[in-house]
Design a protein around this motif. Structure first.
Motif, PDB file in Angstrom:
ATOM      1  N   ASP A 174      -3.184 -20.249  11.056  1.00  0.00           N
ATOM      2  CA  ASP A 174      -2.197 -20.982  10.255  1.00  0.00           C
ATOM      3  C   ASP A 174      -0.828 -20.305  10.202  1.00  0.00           C
ATOM      4  N   GLY A 175      -0.700 -19.143  10.771  1.00  0.00           N
ATOM      5  CA  GLY A 175       0.577 -18.440  10.692  1.00  0.00           C
ATOM      6  C   GLY A 175       1.036 -18.249   9.269  1.00  0.00           C
ATOM      7  N   ASN A 176       0.083 -18.097   8.379  1.00  0.00           N
ATOM      8  CA  ASN A 176       0.317 -18.223   6.954  1.00  0.00           C
ATOM      9  C   ASN A 176       0.047 -16.920   6.228  1.00  0.00           C
ATOM     10  N   MET A 177       0.010 -15.808   6.993  1.00  0.00           N
ATOM     11  CA  MET A 177      -0.329 -14.535   6.370  1.00  0.00           C
ATOM     12  C   MET A 177       0.826 -14.069   5.487  1.00  0.00           C
ATOM     13  N   VAL A 178       0.454 -13.431   4.399  1.00  0.00           N
ATOM     14  CA  VAL A 178       1.452 -12.919   3.461  1.00  0.00           C
ATOM     15  C   VAL A 178       1.314 -11.401   3.442  1.00  0.00           C
ATOM     16  N   LYS A 179       2.412 -10.715   3.649  1.00  0.00           N
ATOM     17  CA  LYS A 179       2.381  -9.249   3.578  1.00  0.00           C
ATOM     18  C   LYS A 179       2.291  -8.835   2.119  1.00  0.00           C
ATOM     19  N   THR A 180       1.405  -7.893   1.859  1.00  0.00           N
ATOM     20  CA  THR A 180       1.262  -7.481   0.474  1.00  0.00           C
ATOM     21  C   THR A 180       0.903  -6.000   0.409  1.00  0.00           C
ATOM     22  N   VAL A 181       1.114  -5.435  -0.771  1.00  0.00           N
ATOM     23  CA  VAL A 181       0.697  -4.054  -1.018  1.00  0.00           C
ATOM     24  C   VAL A 181      -0.201  -4.085  -2.244  1.00  0.00           C
ATOM     25  N   LEU A 182      -1.409  -3.599  -2.089  1.00  0.00           N
ATOM     26  CA  LEU A 182      -2.338  -3.571  -3.207  1.00  0.00           C
ATOM     27  C   LEU A 182      -2.560  -2.117  -3.638  1.00  0.00           C
ATOM     28  N   ASP A 183      -2.463  -1.886  -4.925  1.00  0.00           N
ATOM     29  CA  ASP A 183      -2.659  -0.555  -5.496  1.00  0.00           C
ATOM     30  C   ASP A 183      -4.099  -0.476  -6.010  1.00  0.00           C
ATOM     31  N   ILE A 184      -4.950   0.179  -5.226  1.00  0.00           N
ATOM     32  CA  ILE A 184      -6.379   0.208  -5.543  1.00  0.00           C
ATOM     33  C   ILE A 184      -6.838   1.645  -5.727  1.00  0.00           C
ATOM     34  N   ASN A 185      -7.379   1.937  -6.870  1.00  0.00           N
ATOM     35  CA  ASN A 185      -7.881   3.279  -7.180  1.00  0.00           C
ATOM     36  C   ASN A 185      -6.825   4.345  -6.907  1.00  0.00           C
ATOM     37  N   GLY A 186      -5.585   4.021  -7.254  1.00  0.00           N
ATOM     38  CA  GLY A 186      -4.506   4.999  -7.141  1.00  0.00           C
ATOM     39  C   GLY A 186      -3.929   5.151  -5.750  1.00  0.00           C
ATOM     40  N   ARG A 187      -4.353   4.316  -4.837  1.00  0.00           N
ATOM     41  CA  ARG A 187      -3.863   4.423  -3.468  1.00  0.00           C
ATOM     42  C   ARG A 187      -3.267   3.096  -3.038  1.00  0.00           C
ATOM     43  N   SER A 188      -2.129   3.139  -2.345  1.00  0.00           N
ATOM     44  CA  SER A 188      -1.463   1.916  -1.888  1.00  0.00           C
ATOM     45  C   SER A 188      -2.039   1.463  -0.556  1.00  0.00           C
ATOM     46  N   HIS A 189      -2.342   0.176  -0.462  1.00  0.00           N
ATOM     47  CA  HIS A 189      -2.833  -0.394   0.784  1.00  0.00           C
ATOM     48  C   HIS A 189      -1.873  -1.498   1.202  1.00  0.00           C
ATOM     49  N   SER A 190      -1.213  -1.322   2.360  1.00  0.00           N
ATOM     50  CA  SER A 190      -0.352  -2.381   2.895  1.00  0.00           C
ATOM     51  C   SER A 190      -1.182  -3.223   3.841  1.00  0.00           C
ATOM     52  N   LEU A 191      -1.198  -4.505   3.626  1.00  0.00           N
ATOM     53  CA  LEU A 191      -1.944  -5.376   4.533  1.00  0.00           C
ATOM     54  C   LEU A 191      -1.412  -6.795   4.424  1.00  0.00           C
ATOM     55  N   SER A 192      -1.755  -7.588   5.437  1.00  0.00           N
ATOM     56  CA  SER A 192      -1.420  -9.009   5.407  1.00  0.00           C
ATOM     57  C   SER A 192      -2.651  -9.769   4.946  1.00  0.00           C
ATOM     58  N   VAL A 193      -2.444 -10.734   4.071  1.00  0.00           N
ATOM     59  CA  VAL A 193      -3.575 -11.512   3.556  1.00  0.00           C
ATOM     60  C   VAL A 193      -3.290 -13.000   3.713  1.00  0.00           C
ATOM     61  N   GLU A 194      -4.342 -13.757   3.877  1.00  0.00           N
ATOM     62  CA  GLU A 194      -4.209 -15.204   3.751  1.00  0.00           C
ATOM     63  C   GLU A 194      -4.172 -15.524   2.265  1.00  0.00           C
TER      64      GLU A 194
END
Lengths: 209, 324
Positions: A50-70
């Motif tokens: 879908d070309g619909n991925m959204v770039k996001t940063v999730l702060d999980i257990n004190g650590r930043s995770h950069s990833l693209s999510v649908e």
């Protein structure tokens, strides 16, 4: 991509689950850097679909995770299937059982009813984040000591709910305990031991554990 | 996995209202109802418009003359724990505290609680009922244990909200914003009976969004309570319930609002019960008479006759407790 988490796990899952467990046990955050082939392929499909991925940063257990999510990916799906944090359990996926309970900005919530994209900017804590280094945290320790589970499937959700309860109410009454875990269903019926574990956890926390 | 949709985080209420006027767009607040509806394919959406970036819709503010303004995105936990609501609008605090589970209350919003879709097991299941564009109400000849005893016609859903009956009992108003501006609607006129519409449960037009709920200042001598009976002690919808607000003066009931939950497609106001208690001292005899008045005209289906004595018991018990 259209199969549920459970359907896919029953198809391909045990080996992946074992893999994740081994990866996740020492350093959960490593999982994102060592995504196994099956998961990487799925990510590519999602992107192409879908070309619909959204770039996001999730702060999980004190650590930043950069990833693209649908946009349709729940936080539960991202935790388990993208980041390998398998402590958060998938069961009903409809906000009816509590197995996927996580803390979002300190409040217990269902990861299955939260879109990952909506959790951006929030402080997310999973059951893995309740460890004290390699030691169990006080709530986890209390569940072990009081034998507060049978099959164990609901346990991580129960532990996270109890953590939320004790942060707000360090010395809960039995009624407050019952209310505090009322959003977590235990099919084995270990409730009596769970209630004792909450009391034990309150003692351990008070003792500085 | 949910079906594909795109995602838009609205930067203003106007932007959200414009986006939501399209039929394939759904408004996302807490998501506890919407995501379940999407997962069960009760609803479809090509796009979700999130309100969660709109701080104007969050939190509780003081209203004119001692009332309160509740932002539509205020969580049920915030409502249940707010000092002034606990003190002056107990019926609302108790109703909010009785919703779902701690997790759902931390996430679910007041606006969403008012706008949630029916919990009828046929509506939520794989049945093309009248509310989903079909031509059958499956509860009519099927399992009707959890269905309505008042107000049914062609559809026998019950309204699932606990806060709605409490807010109707408090005579709250709801502020609604759409593309053409803002309007204020008494919550007692917000919900729609099946006789008026079989496809929607509120007066909201496409693109309209609930932004705020307004509470008048508490009446002098006001007492209120919400009583909810469920199959289990927590984490469940009401089999039946009652939201009651009375204002006492010189030992007698001056004004009263009695609104039932779990028994009708809308929060069900019983003016017959209200008439029975207004002008009387609140005692056991009056409570019994009001409870009997409230169930006059009930028309149970095959499996939900138990709700008639249940409502009577709830009203006798709650009115008696309010008398103390």
């Amino acid at each position: 991509m259209r199969k549920s988490i459970r359907e896919r796990e029953s198809r391909t899952g045990l080996s992946r689950r074992r893999f994740f467990n081994s990866v996740a046990s020492g350093a959960a955050e490593a999982a994102i850097l060592t995504v196994p082939g099956a998961v990487a392929a799925e990510a590519a499909v999602g992107q192409a679909a879908d070309g619909n991925m959204v770039k996001t940063v999730l702060d999980i257990n004190g650590r930043s995770h950069s990833l693209s999510v649908e946009p349709r990916w729940t936080l539960l799906y991202v935790l388990r299937d993208r980041l390998g944090l398998m402590g958060t359990k998938a069961s009903c996926e409809r906000g009816e059982c509590g197995a996927c309970t996580v803390l979002i900005d300190g409040a217990a919530r269902y990861a299955c009813m939260t879109l990952a994209v909506e959790a951006t900017g929030a402080e997310i804590t999973t059951v893995e984040g309740l460890m004290r280094g390699e030691e169990l945290g006080p709530v986890q320790q209390a569940f072990v000591e009081e034998d507060a589970f049978q099959c164990g499937h609901c346990t991580s959700g129960q532990v996270v709910s109890v953590e939320a309860l004790l942060r707000k109410t360090p010395q809960p009454s039995i009624e407050q305990i019952r209310e505090g875990v009322s959003g977590n269903v235990c099919r084995c019926g270990a409730y009596a031991n769970i209630f004792r574990a909450v009391q034990k956890a309150a003692e351990l926390r008070k003792g500085g554990r | 996995m949910l079906s594909q949709f795109s995602y838009q985080r609205a930067a203003s209420i106007k932007e959200a209202a414009e986006a939501a006027s399209r039929p394939d767009v759904r408004i996302l607040a807490g998501g506890t109802d919407l995501l379940g509806c999407l997962r069960n394919q009760v609803l479809q959406a090509n796009r979700l418009v999130s309100l969660n970036g709109l701080s104007a819709l969050k939190g509780i503010r003081q209203g004119p003359g001692g009332g309160l303004r509740l932002g539509a995105l205020t969580t049920l936990t915030e409502i249940a724990e707010h000092r002034q609501i606990l003190d002056s609008y107990s019926v609302l605090a108790q109703a909010a505290a009785s919703v779902g589970s701690p997790q759902l209350r931390n996430q679910g919003t007041l606006g969403g609680n008012l706008c949630q879709r029916p919990r009828c097991w046929y509506f939520r299941g794989d049945f093309k009922c009248r509310r989903k564009g079909g031509d059958t109400c499956f509860a009519e000849g099927g399992d009707s244990q959890l269905h309505c005893i008042f107000g049914g016609a062609s559809c026998y859903m019950v309204h699932p909200s606990d806060t709605a009956p409490a807010l109707v009992a408090l005579d709250a108003k709801v502020s609604i914003t759409g593309r053409r501006g803002t309007r204020l609607v008494p919550l007692s006129s917000f919900f729609v009976l099946p006789a008026d519409s079989l496809v929607k449960e509120t007066v909201l037009q496409p693109g309209e969004i609930v932004t705020e709920i307004l509470l008048d200042p508490p009446q002098p001598g006001a007492r209120s309570a919400y009583r909810k009976v469920r199959e289990r002690g927590a984490f469940d919808f009401a089999l039946a319930g009652a939201a009651i607000v009375v204002a006492m003066a010189e030992g007698k009931v001056r004004t009263a609002r009695v609104v039932l939950s779990g028994v009708a497609p809308v929060p069900w106001r019983s003016t017959d019960a209200e008439k029975t208690i207004i002008g009387k001292p609140l005692d056991a005899a009056v409570a019994v008479a009001a409870a009997a008045a409230a169930v006059k005209g009930a028309s149970p289906l095959a499996d939900n006759g138990y709700k008639v004595p249940l409502v009577r018991g709830i009203l006798e018990e709650t009115l008696t407790a309010l008398a103390a």
